[in-house]
Scaffold this motif. Sequence first.
Motif, PDB file in Angstrom:
ATOM      1  N   THR A 282      19.329  33.355   4.799  1.00  0.00           N
ATOM      2  CA  THR A 282      19.101  31.907   4.680  1.00  0.00           C
ATOM      3  C   THR A 282      19.873  31.375   3.488  1.00  0.00           C
ATOM      4  O   THR A 282      20.160  32.108   2.528  1.00  0.00           O
ATOM      5  CB  THR A 282      17.612  31.626   4.500  1.00  0.00           C
TER       6      THR A 282
ATOM      7  N   GLN B 279      16.614  21.141   8.643  1.00  0.00           N
ATOM      8  CA  GLN B 279      15.518  21.004   7.686  1.00  0.00           C
ATOM      9  C   GLN B 279      15.712  19.791   6.771  1.00  0.00           C
ATOM     10  O   GLN B 279      14.767  19.052   6.476  1.00  0.00           O
ATOM     11  CB  GLN B 279      15.423  22.294   6.843  1.00  0.00           C
ATOM     12  N   VAL B 280      16.952  19.605   6.330  1.00  0.00           N
ATOM     13  CA  VAL B 280      17.214  18.455   5.439  1.00  0.00           C
ATOM     14  C   VAL B 280      16.949  17.135   6.178  1.00  0.00           C
ATOM     15  O   VAL B 280      16.334  16.200   5.647  1.00  0.00           O
ATOM     16  CB  VAL B 280      18.661  18.519   4.915  1.00  0.00           C
ATOM     17  N   VAL B 281      17.410  17.042   7.433  1.00  0.00           N
ATOM     18  CA  VAL B 281      17.172  15.828   8.219  1.00  0.00           C
ATOM     19  C   VAL B 281      15.671  15.594   8.415  1.00  0.00           C
ATOM     20  O   VAL B 281      15.151  14.458   8.318  1.00  0.00           O
ATOM     21  CB  VAL B 281      17.909  15.922   9.573  1.00  0.00           C
TER      22      VAL B 281
ATOM     23  N   TRP C  45      18.808  29.542   1.169  1.00  0.00           N
ATOM     24  CA  TRP C  45      17.986  29.673  -0.041  1.00  0.00           C
ATOM     25  C   TRP C  45      18.056  31.090  -0.599  1.00  0.00           C
ATOM     26  O   TRP C  45      18.066  31.275  -1.817  1.00  0.00           O
ATOM     27  CB  TRP C  45      16.533  29.290   0.291  1.00  0.00           C
TER      28      TRP C  45
ATOM     29  N   VAL D 225      13.220  16.595   6.519  1.00  0.00           N
ATOM     30  CA  VAL D 225      12.580  16.182   5.260  1.00  0.00           C
ATOM     31  C   VAL D 225      12.847  14.704   5.000  1.00  0.00           C
ATOM     32  O   VAL D 225      11.956  13.920   4.605  1.00  0.00           O
ATOM     33  CB  VAL D 225      13.081  17.053   4.111  1.00  0.00           C
ATOM     34  N   LEU D 226      14.090  14.276   5.190  1.00  0.00           N
ATOM     35  CA  LEU D 226      14.421  12.866   4.979  1.00  0.00           C
ATOM     36  C   LEU D 226      13.657  11.971   5.948  1.00  0.00           C
ATOM     37  O   LEU D 226      13.171  10.869   5.598  1.00  0.00           O
ATOM     38  CB  LEU D 226      15.930  12.657   5.137  1.00  0.00           C
ATOM     39  N   TRP D 227      13.564  12.437   7.180  1.00  0.00           N
ATOM     40  CA  TRP D 227      12.826  11.670   8.191  1.00  0.00           C
ATOM     41  C   TRP D 227      11.359  11.548   7.788  1.00  0.00           C
ATOM     42  O   TRP D 227      10.750  10.464   7.878  1.00  0.00           O
ATOM     43  CB  TRP D 227      13.004  12.377   9.531  1.00  0.00           C
TER      44      TRP D 227
ATOM     45  N   VAL E 241      11.599  20.710  10.078  1.00  0.00           N
ATOM     46  CA  VAL E 241      11.325  21.395   8.799  1.00  0.00           C
ATOM     47  C   VAL E 241      10.608  22.709   9.049  1.00  0.00           C
ATOM     48  O   VAL E 241      10.962  23.746   8.501  1.00  0.00           O
ATOM     49  CB  VAL E 241      10.510  20.467   7.875  1.00  0.00           C
TER      50      VAL E 241
ATOM     51  N   LEU F 235      19.602  24.743   8.257  1.00  0.00           N
ATOM     52  CA  LEU F 235      19.456  24.070   6.970  1.00  0.00           C
ATOM     53  C   LEU F 235      19.639  22.558   7.122  1.00  0.00           C
ATOM     54  O   LEU F 235      18.875  21.742   6.556  1.00  0.00           O
ATOM     55  CB  LEU F 235      20.475  24.633   5.979  1.00  0.00           C
ATOM     56  N   VAL F 236      20.645  22.164   7.894  1.00  0.00           N
ATOM     57  CA  VAL F 236      20.871  20.731   8.118  1.00  0.00           C
ATOM     58  C   VAL F 236      19.668  20.105   8.820  1.00  0.00           C
ATOM     59  O   VAL F 236      19.215  18.985   8.490  1.00  0.00           O
ATOM     60  CB  VAL F 236      22.154  20.522   8.943  1.00  0.00           C
TER      61      VAL F 236
ATOM     62  N   SER G 231       8.711  14.494  12.688  1.00  0.00           N
ATOM     63  CA  SER G 231       9.720  14.854  11.679  1.00  0.00           C
ATOM     64  C   SER G 231       9.439  16.196  11.033  1.00  0.00           C
ATOM     65  O   SER G 231      10.313  16.809  10.430  1.00  0.00           O
ATOM     66  CB  SER G 231       9.775  13.758  10.609  1.00  0.00           C
TER      67      SER G 231
END
Length: 634
Positions: free
Chosen positions: A414, A537-539, A416, A541-543, A564, A534-535, A560
């Motif tokens: 990952t 997850q980022v989307v 991270w 989180v922002l959502w 994640v 990863l992308v 949303s």
Amino acid sequence: MTATEDNDGNEGGGADRDAEGGRHTWDDGLIARRAHRWAGGRAVGRPARAVDEGTVAEPAPGTSHGPAGLTAERTGRRPFCGPPYAVYEAGVRSFATGTLRPRLEALRQLVGLSRSRLEARTLAGAARVLDEADARGRHPYGHTVVAVAGATGSGKSTLFNALAGAPLSEAGIRRPTTARPLACAWTDHADGLLDRLGIPAVDRRNPGYPYDPALRGLVLLDLPDHDSAAPGHRERVDRLLGLVDAVVWVVDPEKYADAVLHERYLRPLAGYAEVTFVVLNQVDRLPGEAADQVLDDLRRLLDEDGLALGEHGEPGAAVLALSALTGEGVRELREMLGRLTAECGAAERRLSADVEGTMTRLRPQYVADGGPVGLTERARTAFADRLAEAAGAAAAGQAAERAWLRDAEWACGTPWGRLRDRKERTLGDPGCPSASRTSGVPERTEIPGARARTVAAEAVTARPAVEEAVRALADEATAGLPGPWAQAVREAARWGGRGLAEAVDEAVAAATASRRPPRPVWWSMVAAVQMALLVAQVVGVLWLLGAVAGVFGGPEWWLSALPVTGGAVVGPALAWASRTAARGPARRHGQSVEGLLREAAAGCGRTRVLEPVEAELARYAEVRAQYVIAAGGT
């Protein structure tokens, strides 16, 4: 050639058989022309015939020109011997076609191959035998040189005169009577042989009348006493005994058990039994059955000396009793000498005995008690294993396997996890692979372990193991080898072992430097999926943040959380599955690295140690083969 055919295969001029004695006597006109002779070799009232040396003798049916297809010059006279010899009466070279020639050639090869491994004094006896064989081979084997030897007062000269049929050698009461060797030749062409023996012309005699054709080709020598007190007599006897083809030892009833005779001559010459005659002279002085008793005791002493006796048709020394003074038994000895001369084999038997004695003395130098010698496949494999262990091949293979797994974990892990590994690497953790600080792509992992140590520390550590491997190989290669050849093998291993540890280091370093394992394609595919997760997850989180803040409307906010949660679960699961799938390729990669280092170390050992050792073993095998031939196949 039969007894009733001449040289051209024509009948006539044949042999008449004596009905009583069963002997063949040649009547080809030659005997009549040579019945009366003088010292110059001419018949009375007839000049010597010129020898026609311009023609070549054609072999009669059943004969041969010799082992190498060589021809002998024809003299116009009947040859001394039929097959298997090509021997002619003129002073031309004769060739034996029996087993002597290959044995002499093998002995010559043996000496040549052994000069750099054995001391010169060890090979001196073999060199003398070869020289004597060459010197004797320059003269016809049809000429048989027989020496009459014995102690003071044994009656040698009297027996010599009785065999010659004339008083050629002085015999008397004065001792020693015979001061110089005398020669009597039943042939016109023995000058070369007598020159080789060192008999001057003044001491050469011709046999008395009537000429005995049964002794044709015989050269008889009357030697000085072997126990003479006169200076130089014993040296002359010893020298001539090493050159003649056969010996007639004359003993008398008083000194037949003389320790000097048995210990100095008969016992050391036991190997020459087939060309040895032992005669008990002066039996006319023994009353009744005393002669038989003394003769039996003489046979017992000869048997204790190791001298084989030619009894019951077996080859060996002839033992008989006679009286040279009265003539009793002389005819029997004369017939024996005639048969020996007619066979034309005394010289070859004598030389064969010389070779046999030489091979017996050289046996410890070429043959050792034990099983087969040489390097086995097990020994070669063990040597390669020890060198591989000294080079750290197994440890390097395990380290390469671990490095492959770490690289797979880095590439398929990952994002991270990559950040965590980068931080640990920045802090100097040596267990983590290096990565490019700019691209984020892991660099090629160097094989750690034994190869990662410093050169100085590595050389100190590897050298004892390499030296032990060389010693073990030398011990295995020299097992069962005779001393000189074992020493040669050890020297080859020792010289090859010098600098072997450093050479192995260089070879292993070169092998690891050229080893660049390819990056599997599926690593990149998994890395792309991890980046996609990863992308996601980022989307997600922002959502989720926008939904909580009321920025976004529309679908339910809990939707949303799905990207994640999915990224947090699928990413580590994919990393674990990739790590599991990488174990098989990692194991194969480690084995490949270990095999590469093993081959590099084994190649150095093979070039520097194994090949020189095997070359010495091959040299010994060739020498041993020549020894077997020279020893008669035993």
